[in-house]
Write an enzyme that holds these catalytic residues in place. Sequence first.
Site, PDB file in Angstrom:
ATOM      1  N   ARG A 130       0.851  -1.178   0.000  1.00 60.24           N
ATOM      2  CA  ARG A 130       0.000   0.000   0.000  1.00 60.24           C
ATOM      3  C   ARG A 130       0.892   1.235   0.000  1.00 60.24           C
ATOM      4  NH1 ARG A 130      -3.056  -1.511   5.405  1.00 60.24           N
ATOM      5  NH2 ARG A 130      -0.863  -1.588   5.977  1.00 60.24           N
ATOM      6  N   ASP A 171       1.401  -5.673   9.293  1.00 62.08           N
ATOM      7  CA  ASP A 171       1.906  -4.544   8.524  1.00 62.08           C
ATOM      8  C   ASP A 171       3.417  -4.486   8.660  1.00 62.08           C
ATOM      9  OD1 ASP A 171      -0.709  -3.924   7.900  1.00 62.08           O
ATOM     10  OD2 ASP A 171      -0.900  -2.440   9.499  1.00 62.08           O
TER      11      ASP A 171
END
Length: 325
Positions: free
Chosen positions: A224, A272
Amino acid sequence: MPLRVAVQMDPIERINIRGDSTFALLLEAQRRGHALAYYTPDRMALRDGKVSAGLQALSVRDTVGNHFTLGETKRVDLAAFDVVLMRQDPPFDLAYITATHLLERIHPATLVVNDPASVRNAPEKVFVTEFPDLMPPTLLTRDLAEIKSFRAEHGDIVMKPLYGKGGEAVFRVAPEDLNFGSLYDLFAATFREPWVVQKFLPAVKQGDKRIILVDGEFGGAVNRVPAPDDLRSNMVRGGIPKETELTAREREICARLGPALRERGLLFTGIDVIDGYLTEINVTSPTGIRAIKNLGGPDLAALMWDKIENKRAGGPLTGIPVFVP
């Protein structure tokens, strides 16, 4: 064998189905012939030792603006289901914690995904600190002197709420940023809990990788990339999803986390990683399924249901009134 599946989620009319992982799970469950029922957490009740909810039979369609049909509301014992998907988004507040206590009453006879006790005991920004060698330098506190000391050591830092979500209230504080004092005052007035202070990782400009683990095993990933004018890479904040592969370091991180996730019954987890550093372990309502598939990656909804069906391979529950959609 068809399963009876209840989904505990946010109001279904508000979701963006193009990027919603819960919706992807529901589509796949329906494709496999499982019976779906829907409720929001505010419809739950505990009475005489039984946990029930106001449920509606649910059918879903991958059509924007016309993505669901609901049946009549019926109050049903949640123990009548084979599977409950706990998929409402944070905030991870007392209402969320109460929902985990209620669902713990029916798990594991009814399989709750993820395990409600582990969801309660493994908040994303706290659980991750069990792996400090995989993380960037990180401080959890609301003590001004500690933050100043950390800032003096690392210079460029990021401050964010301990129980925040979706990139809300994430700030970068540069070494000479004169807003630090005001930002501290704002956080102190807004959040009663400690907050997270981390060393800023400049490589976030190249992306914050969301990696999905299914029952502790690598399933898929999406990189992302933040918008040019934003620090945050979350797709709800304008982050752009990009195809990616795992590095050797990221595979090492997955291998380290896998046993801990399986031990806790965390079947669907999103981690993440920025520049080889683990920053969060998301266990409440992880996202990324649709973005990964849209970029040519694996169908993680199918993989999830393979795992769930395998765990329920003993067959449906017996002796409990069945919810009929």
